[in-house]
Design an enzyme around this catalytic site. Structure first.
Site, PDB file in Angstrom:
ATOM      1  N   SER A 164      46.336  26.021  58.576  1.00 13.41           N
ATOM      2  CA  SER A 164      47.674  26.406  58.154  1.00 13.41           C
ATOM      3  C   SER A 164      47.881  27.915  58.297  1.00 13.41           C
ATOM      4  O   SER A 164      47.742  28.443  59.396  1.00 13.41           O
ATOM      5  CB  SER A 164      47.901  25.910  56.725  1.00 13.41           C
ATOM      6  OG  SER A 164      49.261  25.791  56.508  1.00 13.41           O
ATOM      7  N   HIS A 167      49.209  17.280  55.197  1.00 12.31           N
ATOM      8  CA  HIS A 167      48.774  18.637  55.495  1.00 12.31           C
ATOM      9  C   HIS A 167      47.497  18.982  54.712  1.00 12.31           C
ATOM     10  O   HIS A 167      47.527  19.077  53.489  1.00 12.31           O
ATOM     11  CB  HIS A 167      49.922  19.565  55.076  1.00 12.31           C
ATOM     12  CG  HIS A 167      49.713  21.000  55.395  1.00 12.31           C
ATOM     13  ND1 HIS A 167      49.728  21.475  56.683  1.00 12.31           N
ATOM     14  CD2 HIS A 167      49.527  22.079  54.592  1.00 12.31           C
ATOM     15  CE1 HIS A 167      49.550  22.783  56.648  1.00 12.31           C
ATOM     16  NE2 HIS A 167      49.416  23.176  55.398  1.00 12.31           N
TER      17      HIS A 167
END
Ligand code: GTR
Length: 399
Positions: A235, A378
């Protein structure tokens, strides 16, 4: 240096800033993705078609790096007067049977000021070094990760089990991941002048600087094979890993997991997180110039596939998760596919990336280019790491 005068669209956008509407709500509808014109990887700022390794490395690659330095991340400055690596013994090794923990205090001095960052390296206990090494740029608390051995974000035992060393540093030690405190690391102590520059170094470039200092240590440790070092980020860490891999040719493989906007995803698709949104939530990650593109992705004179291409001829890996639409998995895939043209068209490697995007779990591993899309949300987990390690085994087996 890049001039907006050379790009008529950008020139127009700067003269008529209100002409283009800014977008406030995220788009998740593929039908609403604008028709985009993707800047050509191989056409230089002067309009020349780049075909050779020499022209790519002397002209086009530096031009792309300078576009991203100027307009997005700022430089990863390597200016320092002194660097020292002191072994310390503050953390108990949670994996004593299988690994030796080297904990290093990296002390960097510049112009009379000093900054320390902590690096932890788990070396396989078995004989057979020097070991290839995975470095994770961690924006999750490192001590918390090590205390919870079930956590798959940094799976030390699995990495060691595959014959790699596993290294980690906490971005807090370099530039805190916080809007107010981000200067309270190397930016205040070592590089205060960067803060006055609209194109200066900010959080992501500072974290990439941290990765470079870890690499400085790898070069000094005979138990580590620094020519087989992989930089990994998830990320926001994945955005930093890409910038690290683009600038520092010492990384053999760069891995960006679910790096999204400002990482692997094409900005011009405006799918999920946008430039405006990321700049308002995390203004301290990017330099001030990047803010001039808020709501104006069409005016960007580049896109993220070009950043990926600068990593060549070294290997690159992009990973996505299906439920992580905020990071735009399709934009990440397209960016890798477009950027990876550099391996075949400039470096002459046999790389056929003819696959198209599919919104289902899959893995594509090719010479120099790796990709997977996994089910789920995620995160960085063992499924991701196992694929990174399979890909790495394959790249290093070919050497
Ligand atoms: C989100 C941010 C993303 C991504 C993510 C993360 O809030 O919008 O760009 O970086 O955080 O780092 O987990």
């Amino acid at each position: 240096m890049y001039s907006p005068m050379k790009n008529p669209l950008l020139f127009f956008c700067l003269i008529f800033p209100n002409f283009l509407m800014s977008q406030n709500t995220a788009n998740y509808d593929e039908k609403k993705v604008p028709d985009i014109s993707i800047p050509d990887l191989f056409v230089s700022g002067r309009g020349d078609y780049i075909r050779t390794v020499a022209d790519w490395e002397k002209i086009r690659r530096p031009e792309i790096i300078s576009l991203f330095t100027e307009n997005v991340y700022g430089p990863i400055t390597n200016e320092l007067d002194d660097i020292r690596f002191d072994l310390i013994n503050e953390t108990e090794n949670p994996y004593p049977e299988i690994s030796v923990l080297k904990e290093v205090d990296i002390k960097v001095s510049r112009q009379g000021n000093q900054h320390s960052m902590n690096l932890k390296v788990f070396l396989p206990r078995k004989k057979g070094g020097p070991f290839p090494v995975f470095l994770l740029i961690s924006h999750r608390n490192v001590m918390g990760l090590l205390e919870n051995m079930e956590d798959e974000f940094f799976p030390v035992a699995d990495i060691i089990g595959r014959g790699y060393a596993a290294a980690i540093f906490d971005v807090e030690d370099v530039s805190p991941d916080d809007k107010k405190r981000f200067t309270q690391g190397i930016l205040d102590t070592l590089y205060p002048e960067q803060l006055n520059k609209a194109n200066g170094m900010r959080g992501l470039a500072a974290w990439a600087w941290g990765a470079a200092r870890a690499m400085d240590y790898f070069e000094k440790n005979p138990d580590i094979n620094e020519t087989k070092a992989i930089v990994v980020g998830h990320s926001r860490g994945g955005k930093a890993a890409l910038w690290a891999g683009a600038n520092d040719s010492r990384w053999a493989i760069t891995v960006a997991n679910e790096s999204g906007c400002g990482g692997a995803a094409l900005s011009k698709r405006k799918f999920g997180e946008t430039v405006e949104r990321i700049n308002s939530s995390f203004p301290y990650w990017f330099n001030d110039n990047f803010k001039t593109f808020n709501g104006k992705e069409e005016c960007l004179p580049f896109d993220q596939h070009q950043l990926i291409a600068t990593i060549a001829p070294r290997a690159v890996y992009v990973a996505s998760a299906i439920e992580d639409q905020w990071s735009d998995p399709k934009g990440e895939f397209l960016s890798l596919k477009l950027g990876s043209r550099v391996y075949s068209e400039i470096y002459g490697r046999s790389l056929d990336f003819s696959e198209n995007f599919q919104n289902s779990q899959r893995t594509i591993h090719k010479p120099s280019v790796g990709y997977h899309l996994r089910d789920g949300i995620h995160n960085l987990n063992l499924h991701d790491w196992e694929r990174f390690m399979d890909f790495t085994d394959m790249q290093f087996d070919e050497d």
